[in-house]
Design an enzyme around this catalytic site. Sequence first.
Site, PDB file in Angstrom:
ATOM      1  N   VAL A 125      72.818   0.258 -30.592  1.00 23.94           N
ATOM      2  CA  VAL A 125      71.436  -0.202 -30.468  1.00 23.94           C
ATOM      3  C   VAL A 125      70.604   0.782 -29.644  1.00 23.94           C
ATOM      4  CG1 VAL A 125      69.960  -2.100 -29.676  1.00 23.94           C
ATOM      5  CG2 VAL A 125      72.198  -2.598 -30.673  1.00 23.94           C
ATOM      6  N   GLU A 126      71.207   1.351 -28.615  1.00 29.25           N
ATOM      7  CA  GLU A 126      70.476   2.255 -27.736  1.00 29.25           C
ATOM      8  C   GLU A 126      70.129   3.581 -28.414  1.00 29.25           C
ATOM      9  OE1 GLU A 126      69.171   2.172 -24.788  1.00 29.25           O
ATOM     10  OE2 GLU A 126      69.819   0.209 -24.081  1.00 29.25           O
TER      11      GLU A 126
END
Length: 491
Positions: free
Chosen positions: A112-113
């Site tokens: 996600v990052e």
Amino acid sequence: MISSHTKKQIYAGIIASSTCLLITCVLTLTSPTNIKAGVLTSPSIWPAMCRHFSLSVDASLEQETQRQIRWHRRHPGAMKDMTENAQLYLAYVFQQTREKSLPAEIALVPFVESNYDPFARSAKGAAGLWQIMPDMASAHGLEINDLKDDRRNVIKATHTALNHLLYLKRRLHGRWDYAIAAYNAGEGRVRQAIRASNKSGGKVPWTKFLPAETRRYLPKIFALKAIIQHPKRYAINLPNIDVDTYFSNSPIHRTYAFSQISDICKIDSDLLHKLNAEWRGHIFTEDNKTIILPISQSFSCKKKLSRIPMFSNRWARHKTKSTDTIKSLGTLYNTNPSTIAGINSLGNTKLCHRRVLMIPKNSQGIPPLSKDASLAAAIAATDLLGPTKISHIVQKKDTVHTISKQHDVKVGHIAYWNRLRYPYTLTTGRTLVIWKNVKANVRYTKYVVQPGDTLSQIAKQHKTSVNRIMQVSNLKDPRKIRPYQVITIPK
């Protein structure tokens, strides 16, 4: 007494473990430990991760989690794209979560990052797999300079991120969902959300008080978890990734050029850069003490490197003397002085005494960092985004409080950035790190490319043209932009 939330997590863990046993049986027949072409391959990482999933989805996030799952079902190829970078790093990150007894969901955070891209940067100044901000890097002793950015080193960044997550969990009532949300939004924002929920008597969930980005952050992680647990249910193929760590950290005792190691050890130069992503240029120095190599080639490579002389047919390892200049070294090795300066990241013609330089012999130009132009640009990226670093030298009458007023920053932040312990005693002459937000250039803005973006979409969104973006961002092909690449947008 066990709280209702804790009970939910225990039940969720039991159900997840049972589900994963079934998945493990199915996946074992298809992907892990197969004999292909007479070679025994490693087991797949997905069943191993599934066995250690233990977090439950907050009821207030269930709807958004389902929306994220539906997005993946409409884009079944997204998982393949997301796991392309993860092939190198996921097993290591998962292994580290196991060593620290953390839930396996933590290993999904870099998806996600950063899309598991060590070169990913954000417009706010975060970098690396874990998108670590410069101030957090300072607090954990990570170096950021013209030669390297430790936030891009998978081992150092993972160690930092996992320790920070553990710190957040301790600070936020021992709950992982609070800690993961705080990793995205900050501890203060999550505390505010918890307090606001408590004021409502629990009638309004804490997640409703989070920023919009953070309200999607946890659901993205839980959506990935659901797909990994039930790939057939969602008609999504999971690319095989070995459960065994791909690389090892090996000691080095000299300065080397990446292309030199590539030639000697027969390891692809791009792969070496991806494994040692912290280095911005052609060389890495012996000061680093270690190099990351593919584990299958680590032993043979170390052996080959130990045998090479200081001088070879193509490279010279030169320790500078007080009389040396770049021009004189260019004459000595029949190499263009600008090539020596470029490869060794020398900003001017002055040489530090006894500095080790790597010099390509008989070379008149700087070779590209990579044949892939976007990767070369990512490796060399030095235009640090986000807050500006200020070095403050402590004067005789300075205190943390006077310094905080001088630079308009909080005392707690100065203590965090410089790892000061209360009562914050300062030594005259000590250099303190201060991070300040400076207004961006009004003529341009930075944009971080998102998965699925095209240059025409970005141009339309910012009311400009593709040609203008290509010109100011030095892009040669509008089709060759990659997720999490930082481009310049003219205003």
